[in-house]
Design a protein around this motif. Structure first.
Motif, PDB file in Angstrom:
ATOM      1  N   PHE A  16      -7.706  15.353  -0.061  1.00 25.93           N
ATOM      2  CA  PHE A  16      -6.779  15.234  -1.175  1.00 25.93           C
ATOM      3  C   PHE A  16      -5.407  14.757  -0.705  1.00 25.93           C
ATOM      4  CE2 PHE A  16      -9.668  17.990  -3.654  1.00 25.93           C
ATOM      5  CZ  PHE A  16      -9.647  17.315  -4.858  1.00 25.93           C
ATOM      6  N   VAL A  17      -4.980  15.257   0.453  1.00 27.71           N
ATOM      7  CA  VAL A  17      -3.679  14.844   0.979  1.00 27.71           C
ATOM      8  C   VAL A  17      -3.689  13.355   1.323  1.00 27.71           C
ATOM      9  CG1 VAL A  17      -2.040  15.117   2.873  1.00 27.71           C
ATOM     10  CG2 VAL A  17      -3.077  17.136   1.829  1.00 27.71           C
ATOM     11  N   ILE A  18      -4.770  12.905   2.016  1.00 27.30           N
ATOM     12  CA  ILE A  18      -4.873  11.489   2.374  1.00 27.30           C
ATOM     13  C   ILE A  18      -4.920  10.630   1.112  1.00 27.30           C
ATOM     14  CG2 ILE A  18      -6.400   9.736   3.379  1.00 27.30           C
ATOM     15  CD1 ILE A  18      -7.133  11.791   5.513  1.00 27.30           C
ATOM     16  N   GLY A  19      -5.764  11.040   0.166  1.00 32.39           N
ATOM     17  CA  GLY A  19      -5.836  10.307  -1.091  1.00 32.39           C
ATOM     18  C   GLY A  19      -4.499  10.294  -1.800  1.00 32.39           C
ATOM     19  N   GLY A  20      -3.790  11.437  -1.762  1.00 28.54           N
ATOM     20  CA  GLY A  20      -2.490  11.525  -2.413  1.00 28.54           C
ATOM     21  C   GLY A  20      -1.434  10.672  -1.739  1.00 28.54           C
ATOM     22  N   VAL A  21      -1.473  10.615  -0.389  1.00 26.45           N
ATOM     23  CA  VAL A  21      -0.506   9.793   0.338  1.00 26.45           C
ATOM     24  C   VAL A  21      -0.726   8.310   0.031  1.00 26.45           C
ATOM     25  CG1 VAL A  21       0.186   8.990   2.626  1.00 26.45           C
ATOM     26  CG2 VAL A  21      -0.083  11.435   2.190  1.00 26.45           C
ATOM     27  N   PHE A  72      -7.238   9.621  -8.948  1.00 28.38           N
ATOM     28  CA  PHE A  72      -5.844   9.194  -9.024  1.00 28.38           C
ATOM     29  C   PHE A  72      -5.655   8.003  -9.953  1.00 28.38           C
ATOM     30  CE2 PHE A  72      -5.991  11.500  -5.010  1.00 28.38           C
ATOM     31  CZ  PHE A  72      -4.828  12.265  -5.068  1.00 28.38           C
ATOM     32  N   VAL A  73      -6.686   7.653 -10.722  1.00 26.81           N
ATOM     33  CA  VAL A  73      -6.619   6.472 -11.580  1.00 26.81           C
ATOM     34  C   VAL A  73      -5.535   6.573 -12.644  1.00 26.81           C
ATOM     35  CG1 VAL A  73      -8.315   7.314 -13.243  1.00 26.81           C
ATOM     36  CG2 VAL A  73      -8.012   4.868 -12.947  1.00 26.81           C
ATOM     37  N   GLY A  74      -5.136   7.789 -13.010  1.00 24.21           N
ATOM     38  CA  GLY A  74      -4.137   7.953 -14.060  1.00 24.21           C
ATOM     39  C   GLY A  74      -2.789   7.357 -13.726  1.00 24.21           C
ATOM     40  N   LEU A  75      -2.469   7.241 -12.418  1.00 24.02           N
ATOM     41  CA  LEU A  75      -1.202   6.630 -12.041  1.00 24.02           C
ATOM     42  C   LEU A  75      -1.159   5.173 -12.475  1.00 24.02           C
ATOM     43  CD1 LEU A  75      -0.926   8.170  -8.465  1.00 24.02           C
ATOM     44  CD2 LEU A  75       0.303   8.889 -10.523  1.00 24.02           C
ATOM     45  N   ASP A  76      -2.291   4.501 -12.316  1.00 26.98           N
ATOM     46  CA  ASP A  76      -2.404   3.115 -12.755  1.00 26.98           C
ATOM     47  C   ASP A  76      -2.330   3.025 -14.277  1.00 26.98           C
ATOM     48  OD1 ASP A  76      -4.604   1.018 -13.808  1.00 26.98           O
ATOM     49  OD2 ASP A  76      -3.591   0.172 -12.077  1.00 26.98           O
ATOM     50  N   ALA A  77      -2.845   4.048 -14.955  1.00 27.51           N
ATOM     51  CA  ALA A  77      -2.886   4.018 -16.419  1.00 27.51           C
ATOM     52  C   ALA A  77      -1.498   3.941 -17.033  1.00 27.51           C
ATOM     53  CB  ALA A  77      -3.618   5.250 -16.949  1.00 27.51           C
ATOM     54  N   VAL A  78      -0.498   4.486 -16.355  1.00 30.05           N
ATOM     55  CA  VAL A  78       0.872   4.407 -16.879  1.00 30.05           C
ATOM     56  C   VAL A  78       1.273   2.948 -17.067  1.00 30.05           C
ATOM     57  CG1 VAL A  78       3.297   4.918 -16.425  1.00 30.05           C
ATOM     58  CG2 VAL A  78       1.547   6.587 -15.819  1.00 30.05           C
ATOM     59  N   SER A  79       0.931   2.119 -16.090  1.00 31.70           N
ATOM     60  CA  SER A  79       1.360   0.719 -16.153  1.00 31.70           C
ATOM     61  C   SER A  79       0.602  -0.082 -17.205  1.00 31.70           C
ATOM     62  CB  SER A  79       1.204   0.053 -14.783  1.00 31.70           C
ATOM     63  OG  SER A  79      -0.141   0.051 -14.359  1.00 31.70           O
ATOM     64  N   PHE A 111       7.225  10.637 -11.411  1.00 24.65           N
ATOM     65  CA  PHE A 111       7.139  12.022 -11.891  1.00 24.65           C
ATOM     66  C   PHE A 111       5.685  12.503 -11.930  1.00 24.65           C
ATOM     67  CE2 PHE A 111      11.276  11.498 -14.557  1.00 24.65           C
ATOM     68  CZ  PHE A 111      12.017  11.619 -13.393  1.00 24.65           C
ATOM     69  N   ALA A 112       4.793  11.655 -12.449  1.00 25.32           N
ATOM     70  CA  ALA A 112       3.383  12.037 -12.545  1.00 25.32           C
ATOM     71  C   ALA A 112       2.786  12.284 -11.172  1.00 25.32           C
ATOM     72  CB  ALA A 112       2.599  10.950 -13.282  1.00 25.32           C
ATOM     73  N   LEU A 113       3.120  11.436 -10.207  1.00 29.08           N
ATOM     74  CA  LEU A 113       2.588  11.581  -8.849  1.00 29.08           C
ATOM     75  C   LEU A 113       2.954  12.938  -8.249  1.00 29.08           C
ATOM     76  CD1 LEU A 113       1.341  10.398  -6.221  1.00 29.08           C
ATOM     77  CD2 LEU A 113       3.646   9.572  -5.679  1.00 29.08           C
ATOM     78  N   THR A 146       7.626  -1.944   4.429  1.00 30.43           N
ATOM     79  CA  THR A 146       6.886  -0.871   5.116  1.00 30.43           C
ATOM     80  C   THR A 146       5.909  -0.156   4.190  1.00 30.43           C
ATOM     81  OG1 THR A 146       8.782  -0.519   6.572  1.00 30.43           O
ATOM     82  CG2 THR A 146       7.125   1.223   6.498  1.00 30.43           C
ATOM     83  N   ILE A 147       6.372   0.253   3.017  1.00 31.45           N
ATOM     84  CA  ILE A 147       5.520   1.022   2.104  1.00 31.45           C
ATOM     85  C   ILE A 147       4.341   0.194   1.602  1.00 31.45           C
ATOM     86  CG2 ILE A 147       5.458   2.163  -0.157  1.00 31.45           C
ATOM     87  CD1 ILE A 147       8.248   3.236   0.449  1.00 31.45           C
ATOM     88  N   PRO A 148       4.531  -1.063   1.141  1.00 29.88           N
ATOM     89  CA  PRO A 148       3.367  -1.855   0.727  1.00 29.88           C
ATOM     90  C   PRO A 148       2.350  -2.058   1.857  1.00 29.88           C
ATOM     91  CG  PRO A 148       5.374  -2.865  -0.086  1.00 29.88           C
ATOM     92  CD  PRO A 148       5.797  -1.772   0.832  1.00 29.88           C
ATOM     93  N   ILE A 149       2.816  -2.282   3.078  1.00 31.87           N
ATOM     94  CA  ILE A 149       1.898  -2.495   4.211  1.00 31.87           C
ATOM     95  C   ILE A 149       1.103  -1.221   4.499  1.00 31.87           C
ATOM     96  CG2 ILE A 149       1.801  -2.897   6.701  1.00 31.87           C
ATOM     97  CD1 ILE A 149       4.122  -4.876   6.338  1.00 31.87           C
ATOM     98  N   LEU A 150       1.769  -0.062   4.489  1.00 30.06           N
ATOM     99  CA  LEU A 150       1.055   1.203   4.707  1.00 30.06           C
ATOM    100  C   LEU A 150       0.045   1.461   3.598  1.00 30.06           C
ATOM    101  CD1 LEU A 150       3.969   3.527   5.907  1.00 30.06           C
ATOM    102  CD2 LEU A 150       2.082   2.618   7.291  1.00 30.06           C
ATOM    103  N   SER A 151       0.402   1.129   2.382  1.00 32.02           N
ATOM    104  CA  SER A 151      -0.516   1.291   1.249  1.00 32.02           C
ATOM    105  C   SER A 151      -1.757   0.430   1.425  1.00 32.02           C
ATOM    106  CB  SER A 151       0.201   0.931  -0.057  1.00 32.02           C
ATOM    107  OG  SER A 151      -0.693   0.948  -1.150  1.00 32.02           O
ATOM    108  N   ILE A 152      -1.563  -0.823   1.825  1.00 34.91           N
ATOM    109  CA  ILE A 152      -2.699  -1.727   2.053  1.00 34.91           C
ATOM    110  C   ILE A 152      -3.606  -1.180   3.146  1.00 34.91           C
ATOM    111  CG2 ILE A 152      -3.325  -4.021   2.927  1.00 34.91           C
ATOM    112  CD1 ILE A 152      -0.739  -5.057   1.552  1.00 34.91           C
ATOM    113  N   ALA A 153      -3.000  -0.724   4.244  1.00 32.11           N
ATOM    114  CA  ALA A 153      -3.795  -0.182   5.363  1.00 32.11           C
ATOM    115  C   ALA A 153      -4.582   1.054   4.934  1.00 32.11           C
ATOM    116  CB  ALA A 153      -2.871   0.152   6.528  1.00 32.11           C
ATOM    117  N   GLY A 154      -3.956   1.923   4.151  1.00 35.08           N
ATOM    118  CA  GLY A 154      -4.637   3.128   3.685  1.00 35.08           C
ATOM    119  C   GLY A 154      -5.812   2.812   2.783  1.00 35.08           C
TER     120      GLY A 154
END
Length: 498
Positions: free
Chosen positions: A65-70, A232-239, A258-260, A416-424
């Motif tokens: 859950f932590v990895i998925g959340g990060v 975690f699909v609900g985060l995308d649903a906001v957009s 806030f939702a995250l 940095t953040i987009p690159i880490l997101s892609i790697a994850g």
């Protein structure tokens, strides 16, 4: 006549729809947007997915859950920047169209059909489990397996799963404002139920349940993250509400952030409480798991009944948000000519895409009725991960291509953040089952074949159909606007809002 490469790479501008384009009513504020994010996420990852993830990761599912959340958190920040820069309906599809081009946008559309359409079916199947648990506690009987399970699990048809999809669709047909109001009420109720579960479950804490913490090692932890990632699909649903949000450049980024925060805190607390109260080996194939845990601790059915009621409300909320997201993505794709125009027809009274909603209701009901939940969960995860990856890449591209574009939120730390997101995202995808990846690739290929024979010929960029205000013509990777043109367009947008 544009070449094939030009057709695949042509892009839409990063502007809201113009006066001549079909549009939706702006009626959703910051609180309701945040509740869409929480409502579409909180529930699926804790009310029933633990029975699928704990057998893979063991007690270390907490780290799953932590990895998925990060990873979801890094991507959520990327979504926040994209949502503030491109406040249009369609979510990742619209972002891909504005940054990577039409061909990539169509592939992302395939991912989003998995992310929303299949997840709607998955959470509906989970809803069915808790309906049976509630019936057992209140009346001492359950629906027979033949009417509450998929054929692969010994049933014929999952009727409760079909019922929840139909009910959510009927609510959506009344209008976005009414739907989000009901969703907000349900989210408040289910947060209270989750806190109720944690309060009782922690009284049954047994540290022995954590002794064999990671039986499958790191691979098991990442594999568990792959299974639960669809939660975690609900985060995308906001957009997806970009075109119905009030002040979208400000409210969309704030709602996602806030939702995250709310979601990660509640997910980790609930998984800790559940594993402390029940041995890991008991989670495998356990229906309505959280209700069963409380019944075992208290020795009575009433706490399980409370959780079952909360889960029914919770998963109804998730189903509602997933259906909402799916219909709005199809709306955006149809308006661009990528799929038939029937999906973009808006009812004059409710200002909602009625035919679109009915078609989605029928398709997802069939899936929920006959497909088992474990396969649905993994297929949703890979669609979500690929969509998240594309958004993170889009942030980098848009910063290079349109540095002067007005953004409601800007990520810190450069790229940095987009690159880490892609790697994850890539790391979790590699841990999914091979059959899941193969089915995903086949599905995407089928969707691209459809684009080849239909989408590229009917695209508004191909036919010349006006889709935005004249001041912002469509662009392509071969004819990019100058920086001065971008700056002038940004100044016009600011002036129009004053």
């Amino acid at each position: 006549m544009p070449t094939i490469a030009q057709q695949l790479l042509r892009r839409k501008p990063t502007t809201p729809p113009g006066a001549g384009e079909a549009h939706l009513k702006r009626s959703i504020g910051l609180f309701s947007l945040t509740m869409i994010g929480v409502g579409g996420t909180l529930g699926t990852g804790i009310f029933f997915i633990l029975s699928q993830a704990v057998p893979v990761a063991g007690p270390a599912v907490i780290w799953s859950f932590v990895i998925g959340g990060v990873v979801a958190g890094l991507t959520a920040l990327c979504y926040a920047e994209m949502a503030g820069a491109v406040p249009a309906s369609g979510s990742t599809y619209s972002y891909a169209y504005a940054t990577l081009g039409e061909g990539t946008a169509m592939a992302v559309g395939a991912c989003l059909l998995l992310e929303y359409g299949v997840s709607t079916a998955a959470v509906a199947v989970g809803w069915s489990q808790y309906v049976n648990q509630l019936l057992q506690n209140l009346f001492g009987w359950q629906l027979p397996v033949q009417l509450s399970q998929a054929p692969e699990q010994g049933g014929i048809i999952n009727i409760p799963a079909v019922i929840v999809i139909v009910l959510c669709s009927l609510l959506l047909l009344r209008g976005a404002r009414e739907s989000t109001t009901v969703n907000s009420i349900m989210v408040i109720v289910k947060i209270a139920v989750v806190l109720f579960f944690c309060a009782i479950a922690f009284t049954g804490w047994n540290s022995d349940h954590f002794h064999n913490f990671a039986p499958a090692g790191f691979a098991g932890i990442v594999g568990g993250a792959g299974i639960i990632f669809f939660s975690f699909v609900g985060l995308d649903a906001v957009s997806t509400a970009g075109e119905e949000a009030k002040n979208p450049k400000r409210n969309l980024p704030l709602a996602i952030i806030f939702a995250l925060g709310i979601i990660i805190l509640l997910y980790v607390a609930t998984s800790l409480a559940a594993l402390g109260a029940q041995a890991p080996e008991k989670f495998a194939n356990q229906d309505a798991g959280l209700a069963a845990i409380l019944q075992n601790i208290v020795g009575s059915s009433w706490p399980g009944t409370v959780v079952a009621i909360g889960a029914i409300i919770s998963i109804f909320s998730v189903t509602l948000v997933c259906l909402y997201g799916q219909t709005r993505i199809l709306f955006a794709m149809s308006r661009d000519g990528m799929i038939p125009k029937v999906f973009a027809k808006v009812n004059a009274r409710s200002m909602t895409p009625v035919r679109n909603t009915v078609i989605v209701m029928i398709a997802t009901s069939v899936l929920a009725a006959v497909v088992p939940i474990d396969f649905l969960a993994e297929m949703t995860s890979i669609g979500t991960l690929v969509a998240f990856l594309v958004v993170s890449l889009g942030v980098i591209i848009l910063r290079v291509r349109e540095p002067e574009l007005e953004r409601g939120f800007r990520l810190p730390l450069g790229w940095t953040i987009p690159i880490l997101s892609i790697a994850g995202c890539i790391a979790i995808i590699t841990q999914l089952r091979l059959i899941t990846i193969i089915v995903f690739l086949i599905w995407t290929a089928v969707f691209l074949v459809f684009y080849w024979f239909y989408g590229r010929k009917h695209s508004t960029l191909q036919t010349g159909t006006p889709a935005v205000a004249p001041e912002a013509p469509y662009t392509s990777n071969f004819a990019q606007p100058s920086k001065s043109e971008i700056r002038e367009a940004a100044e016009r947008r600011k002036a129009n809002r004053r």
